[in-house]
Motif scaffolding. Structure first.
Motif: not given
Length: 113
Positions: A83-90
């Motif tokens: 979840a944190e990884f996808k947020k950073k990618i966004a």
């Protein structure tokens, strides 16, 4: 080549060694600066002069969760990390010069077979 060159080099060995060392250092420095500029790393270097205003705008991200190096690896931890990884990618995708394609699971060989 000069017929007396070996004799001159033998006579001034220390001077010859210093000149060769300086020439090699200049060659390697030139090569490394060329790589630094050509591959685009220089555009990311905020320590360069002229980027004082940009450096002042950078604020540390204290909101990021810290994962313990010796913590458990379970489904909840992996889900939290994803979840944190996808947020950073966004966040990175909002920038125009960032392409997230190399970070996709299939590119990193992380997808399940």
């Amino acid at each position: 080549m000069l017929p007396h060159a070996p004799h001159i080099i033998q006579r001034y060995r220390l001077l010859t060694a210093v000149v060769i060392a300086v020439a090699i250092a200049l060659l390697l420095t030139t090569f490394s600066v060329l790589i630094y500029v050509r591959d685009g790393t220089s555009r990311l270097d905020l320590s360069r002069p002229g980027y004082e205003a940009v450096r002042k705008q950078i604020k540390p991200d204290d909101q990021s969760p810290a994962f313990k190096a010796d913590g458990p690896i379970d489904i909840q931890t992996v889900a939290e990390f994803n979840a944190e990884f996808k947020k950073k990618i966004a966040e990175f995708n909002q920038l125009t010069s960032f392409d997230s394609t190399p970070l996709q699971d299939d590119q990193l060989k992380l997808s399940a077979p």
